[in-house]
Design a protein around this motif. Structure first.
Motif, PDB file in Angstrom:
ATOM      1  N   ALA A 371      -6.523   3.124   3.909  1.00 51.96           N
ATOM      2  CA  ALA A 371      -5.343   2.331   3.586  1.00 51.96           C
ATOM      3  C   ALA A 371      -5.221   2.059   2.098  1.00 51.96           C
ATOM      4  N   ARG A 374      -3.517  -0.991   0.785  1.00 49.93           N
ATOM      5  CA  ARG A 374      -2.787  -1.614   1.879  1.00 49.93           C
ATOM      6  C   ARG A 374      -3.755  -2.003   2.966  1.00 49.93           C
ATOM      7  N   THR A 376      -5.694  -4.018   5.987  1.00 52.72           N
ATOM      8  CA  THR A 376      -5.222  -4.641   7.213  1.00 52.72           C
ATOM      9  C   THR A 376      -5.491  -6.131   7.174  1.00 52.72           C
ATOM     10  N   TRP A 592      -0.162  -6.142  -0.740  1.00 52.22           N
ATOM     11  CA  TRP A 592      -0.984  -5.750   0.395  1.00 52.22           C
ATOM     12  C   TRP A 592      -2.422  -6.253   0.328  1.00 52.22           C
ATOM     13  N   ARG A 620       3.238  -1.632   7.782  1.00 51.38           N
ATOM     14  CA  ARG A 620       2.540  -0.533   7.113  1.00 51.38           C
ATOM     15  C   ARG A 620       3.247   0.782   7.364  1.00 51.38           C
TER      16      ARG A 620
END
Length: 764
Positions: A371, A374, A376, A592, A620
């Motif tokens: 990610a 970004r 989680t 993010w 996302r």
């Protein structure tokens, strides 16, 4: 039934499709009396079909029964669908009618393959030569819906050694490969059309194989005979048919677009000037150099050439594996689908070398955190960034008297706690002797969702309202004078202060002392509500607070009206993410990671938007334009309407407007919005603006040129239509300035509060 070419008597390989009526009904009854195995899940298939057409719908049993009855349109369930007799299995299976069977069987393909694309693929004819490994390819193509009509050719029987790679079983041993393959494909889909060539094909029969009953749209060649490989290509080139071949031993896919390149040399010119007839005249040993040339330039480990060298000595044939055959079938099906849909036009050799992929230190390995920045929601809770002290708001100690420059800076600290579009904080301030100039920063306001700066004016009004409340509570009575800056023509508000204490407002609106403590506690709540009823006095208090700044607040509590508004605003949210300029502007404001949040001090922390893990996943995915672009192409993206559910959970939906269409109208409306917001917060209720597109929609409705705003006319028309629907529903007058639409609900303090930049960043 399917046509076929055969000079021998073949075992049963075609199913028979029967109805329950007439002579076929008699035949069906005879089969059932004869002890045929019966598989009848038609009711379940029909239910699954209806549910696939209404994703997200939860039918009650009675509702499902009604929908089923409507679908059957008077036909009894026992007479619906088709009965398929598989004689080699002594089994009768009941399935949906052909179109519905295909729709449901391929329903999981969407949206990798759209419904329209699936329909186009159904009309295609695919010819497969060589079924030792080509059986995998034919089955995978049929399974993916790439082609509805197949011609399959091979002259050999299924041997035990085929079972190391072919999707066959010991019950197939000795059967012609064409029969075994056709049976397997028909067991997948009884509505296919399959032609068998159990004697294989040759230079003499190729023309009939490729053109009989209509020219094939795609040829998959998987035979071992080098001369036949060349013959297939020479004839396909003359017919302008593309050819695919998978060399499963080393992951090479050959793509030859003879339909686009009529003069393209066969096998990419690797045979030089050697023709198929020349190869056919050579003894097998003399063909080996030509075969080896097909591997030129292909990266591979030592085992492939070793296997070729040992063939005929310690090996009967060149080695193959099930994994390679399955990979090859996947490559052929994927490339074939793209070719037939016009999505892939190039010829060439494409190599996926598993030996290079699956080795220690392979460069293609994906990082453990794909990610990147970004993260989680779970990742945000780990690591030092998540545990650093986070200051959402500046120090808010009220200034004393006299009102020095430091005291003015403290008032600015109160002011910048106001909301702004995407937390862009588009303000700047100049201080003087007991004077504060509050201005818009044109570099930080939206150019897409707020083309005329109306939302920025609303946010500036909210800033001034905070300053007015804080100053009055500290004994500095403010006087606010809207103005236009002479150098830039930008709107500004000039505040001057005199000593004194504000008394209770005559109109019953909250006094500054009641609201000042809520300036630092006010936040945008984006979580779900519980639909609890509003306190009887709250709407009136909020309306008086708005009216104190000359604005009108309408409160909507009717559930049907809120539902209608949720549908309208949900569609607006979807459009915002499917229109490229608006999508890019919105996603550029998302932060993010904790580092991105704290470094920028502005924008939207994604965890503030994620009321559930599913919402964060949606965010996302939605942040990638290529995904949105595809959804736009198929008129999809209903999952992007996730805020509609939040609107439905509200206790009320409110619309705020101010009289007139001058810039001052939006400014004063912003003052009113902040007054109403603080009033709701003081009563324990949350406020969540859901009108991020309101000012663009209103601008389009009033005649703004879509082209100048970077919008397509169809998008502009959709937004105008939604604005008119919203105006009618909420009673927004055309000659009034639209300030905000927000949902109102009871909620706890938000887990995430938007940060602000340091006060010094705003001072000019």
């Amino acid at each position: 039934m399917a046509m076929h070419r055969t000079r021998t008597v073949l075992p049963d390989w075609e199913p028979r499709i029967l109805t329950a009526e007439g002579a076929e009904g008699v035949e069906l009854a005879h089969l059932l009396r004869d002890g045929a195995r019966v598989v009848d899940t038609l009711a379940e298939q029909l239910t699954e079909l209806l549910l696939s057409r209404a994703p997200g719908t939860s039918y009650t049993p009675d509702e499902l029964a009604d929908v089923t009855e409507e679908h059957l349109a008077g036909v009894p369930l026992e007479s619906f669908g088709s009965w398929v007799h598989y004689p080699w299995l002594h089994t009768v299976v009941r399935v949906l009618p052909e179109d519905e069977f295909t729709e449901l069987r391929t329903s999981r393909n969407r949206h990798r393959v759209t419904g329209l694309e699936q329909e186009r693929l159904r009309d295609k004819v695919v010819a497969v030569v060589g079924l030792a490994t080509g059986r995998n390819h034919a089955f995978t193509l049929a399974q993916e819906g790439v082609g509805r009509s197949f011609r399959i050719a091979d002259r050999g029987p299924v041997a035990l050694s085929d079972l190391n790679r072919a999707p066959a079983s010991v019950t197939d041993l000795g059967l012609p490969r064409t029969v075994a393959a056709a049976r397997e494909m028909y067991e997948l889909d009884p509505y296919l059309t399959i032609s068998l060539w159990p004697e294989g094909v040759s230079a003499e029969t190729l023309d009939d194989f490729l053109t009989g009953g209509g020219t094939a749209d795609l040829v998959v060649e998987q035979c071992d005979d080098l001369a036949l490989k060349a013959y297939v290509r020479e004839r396909a080139r003359s017919l302008a048919v593309p050819v695919l071949t998978d060399t499963e031993a080393c992951g090479v896919l050959d793509v030859e677009r003879f339909d686009l390149e009529p003069d393209r040399p066969v096998l990419h010119g690797l045979l030089g000037g050697t023709r198929a007839a020349d190869l056919a005249a050579l003894p097998p040993a003399d063909r080996v150099p030509h075969t080896l040339r097909l591997l030129d330039g292909v990266g591979h480990g030592p085992r492939l050439p070793a296997g070729l060298l040992e063939t005929g000595h310690t090996l009967v044939s060149r080695p193959r594996l099930a994994s390679g055959a399955a990979l090859g079938a996947a490559l052929v099906a994927d490339a074939g689908r793209r070719i037939l849909l016009g999505q892939f036009r190039d010829s060439g050799r494409y190599h996926l070398d598993l030996d290079a992929v699956f080795r220690d230190g392979a460069p293609g390995r994906i990082p453990a955190d794909p990610a990147g920045d970004r993260g989680t929601a779970g990742e945000r809770g780990a690591g030092p960034s998540a545990t650093r002290p986070r200051t959402a708001h500046p120090e808010l100690a009220l200034p004393g008297t006299p009102l020095t420059e430091e005291g003015l800076h403290r008032l600015v600290a109160y002011g910048i706690l106001a909301p702004s579009p995407r937390n862009s904080q588009p303000w700047r301030f100049r201080t003087g002797d007991r004077i504060l100039s509050c201005e818009l920063d044109p570099e930080r306001r939206s150019r897409r969702a707020d083309p005329h700066g109306r939302a920025a004016l609303v946010s500036l009004g909210a800033v001034v309202s905070n300053i007015e409340i804080a100053a009055a509570a500290a004994g500095h009575l403010p006087t606010t004078m809207p103005s236009v800056q002479p150098d830039s023509g930008e709107f500004a508000a000039l505040l001057s202060f005199t000593p004194g204490r504000a008394g209770a407002p005559d109109d019953g609106a909250p006094a500054p002392a009641e609201l000042v403590d809520w300036i630092g506690r006010r936040a945008t709540h984006r979580g779900p509500g519980d639909r609890s009823a509003l306190p009887a006095a709250l709407p009136g208090r909020m309306e008086r607070a708005a009216a104190s700044r000359g604005a009108r607040l309408t409160t909507l509590t009717d559930r049907a009206a809120i539902e209608e508004a949720a549908e309208i605003l949900g569609e607006v949210d979807r459009l915002r993410l499917l229109i490229r300029p608006l999508h890019d502007e919105l996603t550029a404001a998302l932060r993010w990671t904790p580092d991105a949040v704290e470094t920028s001090g502005d924008g939207i922390d994604v965890t503030a938007l994620a009321d559930s893990p599913g919402t964060l996943t949606t965010l996302r995915l939605a942040a990638e334009w290529h995904t949105m672009d595809f959804l736009r192409s198929i008129d999809g993206g209903r999952a992007l309407e996730c805020r509609a559910g939040l609107i439905r959970s509200a206790s009320a939906l409110c619309a705020l407007s101010a009289p007139g269409l001058a810039e001052e109208s939006w400014f004063h409306g912003g003052r009113a919005l902040q007054q109403a917001w603080l009033t709701a917060a003081a009563a324990g209720f949350a406020l969540h603006p859901v009108s991020g597109m309101l000012h663009l929609m209103a601008a389009l409705e009033r005649g703004a040129d879509p082209g100048e705003l970077g919008l397509e006319h169809a998008d502009a028309r959709a937004l105008r239509d939604r604005m008119r629907e919203l105006r009618d529903l909420l009673g927004l007058r055309p000659d009034d300035a639209e300030i905000a639409v927000f949902r109102l609900f009871r909620a706890q303090s938000p887990a995430v509060r938007s940060l602000r930049r340091p006060v010094a960043d705003f001072l000019v």
